[in-house]
Design a protein around this motif. Structure first.
Motif, PDB file in Angstrom:
ATOM      1  N   GLY A 318      31.232 -14.414  69.259  1.00 38.22           N
ATOM      2  CA  GLY A 318      30.617 -13.832  68.065  1.00 38.22           C
ATOM      3  C   GLY A 318      29.754 -12.633  68.388  1.00 38.22           C
ATOM      4  O   GLY A 318      29.772 -11.625  67.665  1.00 38.22           O
ATOM      5  N   GLU A 319      28.996 -12.718  69.472  1.00 32.53           N
ATOM      6  CA  GLU A 319      28.171 -11.574  69.894  1.00 32.53           C
ATOM      7  C   GLU A 319      29.047 -10.390  70.284  1.00 32.53           C
ATOM      8  O   GLU A 319      28.752  -9.234  69.937  1.00 32.53           O
ATOM      9  CB  GLU A 319      27.289 -11.994  71.073  1.00 32.53           C
ATOM     10  N   ASN A 320      30.133 -10.661  71.005  1.00 35.04           N
ATOM     11  CA  ASN A 320      31.068  -9.595  71.377  1.00 35.04           C
ATOM     12  C   ASN A 320      31.680  -8.934  70.150  1.00 35.04           C
ATOM     13  O   ASN A 320      31.818  -7.706  70.079  1.00 35.04           O
ATOM     14  CB  ASN A 320      32.183 -10.161  72.262  1.00 35.04           C
ATOM     15  N   ALA A 321      32.078  -9.760  69.173  1.00 34.11           N
ATOM     16  CA  ALA A 321      32.736  -9.233  67.973  1.00 34.11           C
ATOM     17  C   ALA A 321      31.821  -8.280  67.217  1.00 34.11           C
ATOM     18  O   ALA A 321      32.268  -7.236  66.712  1.00 34.11           O
ATOM     19  CB  ALA A 321      33.174 -10.383  67.073  1.00 34.11           C
ATOM     20  N   GLU A 322      30.554  -8.614  67.130  1.00 32.69           N
ATOM     21  CA  GLU A 322      29.620  -7.734  66.422  1.00 32.69           C
ATOM     22  C   GLU A 322      29.550  -6.364  67.095  1.00 32.69           C
ATOM     23  O   GLU A 322      29.555  -5.319  66.425  1.00 32.69           O
ATOM     24  CB  GLU A 322      28.237  -8.370  66.381  1.00 32.69           C
ATOM     25  N   LYS A 323      29.512  -6.339  68.420  1.00 36.91           N
ATOM     26  CA  LYS A 323      29.450  -5.065  69.146  1.00 36.91           C
ATOM     27  C   LYS A 323      30.749  -4.272  68.982  1.00 36.91           C
ATOM     28  O   LYS A 323      30.722  -3.060  68.741  1.00 36.91           O
ATOM     29  CB  LYS A 323      29.186  -5.330  70.630  1.00 36.91           C
ATOM     30  N   VAL A 324      31.890  -4.969  69.097  1.00 37.63           N
ATOM     31  CA  VAL A 324      33.179  -4.290  68.985  1.00 37.63           C
ATOM     32  C   VAL A 324      33.375  -3.739  67.575  1.00 37.63           C
ATOM     33  O   VAL A 324      33.832  -2.599  67.390  1.00 37.63           O
ATOM     34  CB  VAL A 324      34.325  -5.247  69.365  1.00 37.63           C
ATOM     35  N   CYS A 325      33.034  -4.514  66.558  1.00 39.46           N
ATOM     36  CA  CYS A 325      33.220  -4.071  65.176  1.00 39.46           C
ATOM     37  C   CYS A 325      32.315  -2.894  64.840  1.00 39.46           C
ATOM     38  O   CYS A 325      32.705  -2.003  64.071  1.00 39.46           O
ATOM     39  CB  CYS A 325      32.967  -5.230  64.213  1.00 39.46           C
ATOM     40  N   THR A 326      31.123  -2.870  65.401  1.00 41.71           N
ATOM     41  CA  THR A 326      30.226  -1.740  65.182  1.00 41.71           C
ATOM     42  C   THR A 326      30.848  -0.456  65.730  1.00 41.71           C
ATOM     43  O   THR A 326      30.772   0.611  65.103  1.00 41.71           O
ATOM     44  CB  THR A 326      28.866  -2.003  65.845  1.00 41.71           C
ATOM     45  N   PHE A 327      31.512  -0.559  66.881  1.00 49.71           N
ATOM     46  CA  PHE A 327      32.220   0.603  67.431  1.00 49.71           C
ATOM     47  C   PHE A 327      33.407   0.997  66.552  1.00 49.71           C
ATOM     48  O   PHE A 327      33.584   2.170  66.209  1.00 49.71           O
ATOM     49  CB  PHE A 327      32.705   0.289  68.852  1.00 49.71           C
ATOM     50  N   LEU A 328      34.223   0.026  66.154  1.00 52.09           N
ATOM     51  CA  LEU A 328      35.439   0.323  65.397  1.00 52.09           C
ATOM     52  C   LEU A 328      35.127   0.906  64.022  1.00 52.09           C
ATOM     53  O   LEU A 328      35.857   1.772  63.523  1.00 52.09           O
ATOM     54  CB  LEU A 328      36.280  -0.952  65.251  1.00 52.09           C
ATOM     55  N   GLY A 359      27.514 -17.709  60.660  1.00 54.66           N
ATOM     56  CA  GLY A 359      27.837 -16.587  61.527  1.00 54.66           C
ATOM     57  C   GLY A 359      29.086 -15.889  61.033  1.00 54.66           C
ATOM     58  O   GLY A 359      29.850 -16.445  60.234  1.00 54.66           O
ATOM     59  N   ALA A 360      29.291 -14.665  61.516  1.00 53.29           N
ATOM     60  CA  ALA A 360      30.400 -13.842  61.039  1.00 53.29           C
ATOM     61  C   ALA A 360      31.709 -14.102  61.774  1.00 53.29           C
ATOM     62  O   ALA A 360      32.745 -13.554  61.403  1.00 53.29           O
ATOM     63  CB  ALA A 360      30.028 -12.365  61.156  1.00 53.29           C
ATOM     64  N   GLY A 361      31.679 -14.918  62.802  1.00 59.49           N
ATOM     65  CA  GLY A 361      32.909 -15.233  63.511  1.00 59.49           C
ATOM     66  C   GLY A 361      33.309 -14.137  64.482  1.00 59.49           C
ATOM     67  O   GLY A 361      32.609 -13.144  64.681  1.00 59.49           O
ATOM     68  N   SER A 362      34.482 -14.326  65.086  1.00 57.95           N
ATOM     69  CA  SER A 362      34.975 -13.349  66.062  1.00 57.95           C
ATOM     70  C   SER A 362      36.404 -12.913  65.772  1.00 57.95           C
ATOM     71  O   SER A 362      37.032 -12.259  66.596  1.00 57.95           O
ATOM     72  CB  SER A 362      34.894 -13.932  67.476  1.00 57.95           C
ATOM     73  N   THR A 363      36.929 -13.276  64.599  1.00 59.78           N
ATOM     74  CA  THR A 363      38.268 -12.866  64.186  1.00 59.78           C
ATOM     75  C   THR A 363      38.134 -11.986  62.950  1.00 59.78           C
ATOM     76  O   THR A 363      37.449 -12.350  61.991  1.00 59.78           O
ATOM     77  CB  THR A 363      39.154 -14.088  63.880  1.00 59.78           C
ATOM     78  N   PHE A 364      38.775 -10.832  62.974  1.00 58.53           N
ATOM     79  CA  PHE A 364      38.605  -9.868  61.893  1.00 58.53           C
ATOM     80  C   PHE A 364      39.850  -8.994  61.781  1.00 58.53           C
ATOM     81  O   PHE A 364      40.745  -9.042  62.630  1.00 58.53           O
ATOM     82  CB  PHE A 364      37.361  -8.993  62.133  1.00 58.53           C
ATOM     83  N   SER A 365      39.903  -8.204  60.731  1.00 59.41           N
ATOM     84  CA  SER A 365      41.022  -7.296  60.521  1.00 59.41           C
ATOM     85  C   SER A 365      40.553  -5.852  60.683  1.00 59.41           C
ATOM     86  O   SER A 365      39.435  -5.496  60.285  1.00 59.41           O
ATOM     87  CB  SER A 365      41.630  -7.499  59.126  1.00 59.41           C
ATOM     88  N   VAL A 366      41.399  -5.036  61.284  1.00 64.96           N
ATOM     89  CA  VAL A 366      41.147  -3.611  61.440  1.00 64.96           C
ATOM     90  C   VAL A 366      42.276  -2.862  60.747  1.00 64.96           C
ATOM     91  O   VAL A 366      43.459  -3.149  60.988  1.00 64.96           O
ATOM     92  CB  VAL A 366      41.093  -3.207  62.927  1.00 64.96           C
ATOM     93  N   PHE A 367      41.926  -1.927  59.876  1.00 61.92           N
ATOM     94  CA  PHE A 367      42.922  -1.139  59.157  1.00 61.92           C
ATOM     95  C   PHE A 367      43.027   0.234  59.828  1.00 61.92           C
ATOM     96  O   PHE A 367      42.140   1.069  59.693  1.00 61.92           O
ATOM     97  CB  PHE A 367      42.548  -1.020  57.685  1.00 61.92           C
TER      98      PHE A 367
END
Length: 447
Positions: A318-328, A359-367
């Motif tokens: 979850g912590e990793n996902a937040e950092k990656v999504c902020t970049f994306l 929590g926001a989880g670690s699975t998400f969609s990128v368009f």
């Protein structure tokens, strides 16, 4: 943890011959004083007493097809429970299609996360879903569900159950009370004279759009529409459970899991789980006993092993996902990021998130900007992230739902549900977050 014997105050007692001492399980330690132990602590030993297995710190894998009864009367009593002749299920171990020590230890530990009365484990997430539906649905019944669902779940409801006269009505995952009320009234009208509204089936967050369902609102709408005999609400909690969402605490009657994902979490097993009240799970257990969809003991042992670290793994992911999504989110080649942590303040989806999710989880969609060709170029250029379906593992995975997991969904329905050709689903693992960002940056450069 099942014992063929009643609770005893002493740890040993002479058996029927009066010569050989028998050992009984120690009482479970779930509290210290007034402090209730947390799930992360209980995962280390709940449901298992080493005394019953030669002092082995970890449960052995019980590779047996059948279990010896201590007496003929005990065998009869157990079979009365297994067959439903006596309510309450089996009081002891009978046969590995019905129960087993590894499966029961796992069921005890899974139940802890949602404070569920009981749990059941299955050979896969889909076998859990199928068994729940088969236990609740009869010919002529109507299933109401949120959309989108995992494609195999939609196929099971529409194409498989449809062959036996079962129909369905669905509403978008983010629907409000008025829309859900209308669907339930329509379902009641359709079922009239032919069957009943058998079950309300939810998936939240939805796969793959991450849209949230308001469980509390659906429960209130269900109770208003069916004041006398309400159909159960079942919810697939795979995307956020067990750490970030607990549907049983918000109005669901049955919580389902693909244990393959976060609970198993190492991409090395396939299993499913169901949690809920004894009343809801009794018919599901009976169906599992009949069709044999229980997990095998080795897999159950592996999931128990994985549950010891599930909180650590999910927290890091979850912590990793937040950092990656902020970049994306700020990348010029990305149209949008469907990440729960970015839900707009004041929106209905943010309201659901604040009430239901931890929590926001670690699975998400990128368009990705473009379509299938651009998405494929991005996926093919990944070096650290693996191009594979599934989610919730220790490694980062990326896939293209429209061309892979949801390929069988008709194009018109995919469009209506927002499963577009530029949607890439990503499940973040426990690698170094900066390494993942570097990987996504170089992959986007190929678009």
């Amino acid at each position: 943890m099942v014992s063929d014997t009643p609770d005893q105050p002493d740890e040993t007692e002479a058996d029927i011959t009066g010569t050989t001492p028998r050992r009984y399980p120690k009482p479970e330690i779930e509290k210290i004083g007034d402090r209730k132990l947390k799930p992360a602590t209980l995962m280390m030993g709940h449901g298992y007493d080493p005394k019953l297995s030669e002092g082995s710190l970890k449960p052995p894998i019980f590779l047996t097809s059948t279990f010896a009864f201590e007496s003929a009367a005990a065998g009869k009593r157990h079979f009365e429970g297994v067959t439903g002749k006596r309510p309450g299920g089996s009081e002891g171990l009978v046969y590995s299609r019905f129960n087993g020590p590894n499966q029961e230890i796992l069921e005890d530990r899974l139940s802890v996360w949602e404070d569920a009365e009981e749990g059941l484990v299955f050979s896969s997430g889909m076998s859990a879903i199928a068994t729940v539906l088969l236990a609740n649905v009869h010919q002529g019944d109507v299933v109401v569900h949120s959309g989108p669902l995992y494609a195999a779940t939609e196929t099971l409801i529409n194409r498989v159950l449809g062959r036996f006269g079962v129909t369905f009505l669905d509403f978008p995952a983010g629907a409000g009370r008025e829309e859900v009320d209308a669907i339930l009234e329509l379902a009641k009208t359709r079922a009239m004279g032919n069957g009943r509204v058998a079950i309300i089936y939810l998936e939240s967050p939805a796969n793959p759009t991450n849209a949230l369902v308001d469980i509390e609102m659906v429960r209130d709408a269900r109770d208003a529409a069916f004041p006398d005999d309400p159909p159960p609400i079942a919810m697939d909690n795979t995307f956020l459970g067990p750490l970030w969402q607990q549907p049983l605490q918000h109005g669901a009657d049955i919580s389902l899991y693909s244990l393959t994902k976060y609970a198993g979490g190492h991409s090395d097993l396939v299993a499913g789980g169901v949690l809920g009240s004894k009343t809801c799970l009794d018919p599901i257990r009976a169906m599992r006993n009949t069709i044999g969809t229980i997990s095998d003991p080795n897999t159950a042992w592996m999931v128990c092993r994985s549950l010891e670290t599930v909180e650590l793994r999910m927290t890091r992911a979850g912590e990793n996902a937040e950092k990656v999504c902020t970049f994306l989110r700020d990348h010029p080649k990305v149209d949008n990021v469907g990440y729960l942590g970015f839900l707009e303040e004041g929106s209905s989806q943010r309201d659901i998130y604040d009430r239901h999710c931890a929590g926001a989880g670690s699975t998400f969609s990128v368009f990705i900007k473009g379509g299938e060709a651009e998405s494929f170029r991005f996926l093919d250029a990944l070096k650290v992230a693996k191009l594979a379906v599934s989610l919730g593992g220790t490694e980062t995975l990326a896939s293209h739902p429209a061309a892979m997991t949801h390929l069988s969904v008709p194009d018109a329905r995919k469009k209506a549900l927002g499963i577009t050709d530029n949607l890439v689903r990503i499940s973040i693992g426990v690698e170094d977050a900066d390494d993942l960002i570097a990987d996504f940056e170089q992959a986007l450069a190929a678009v």
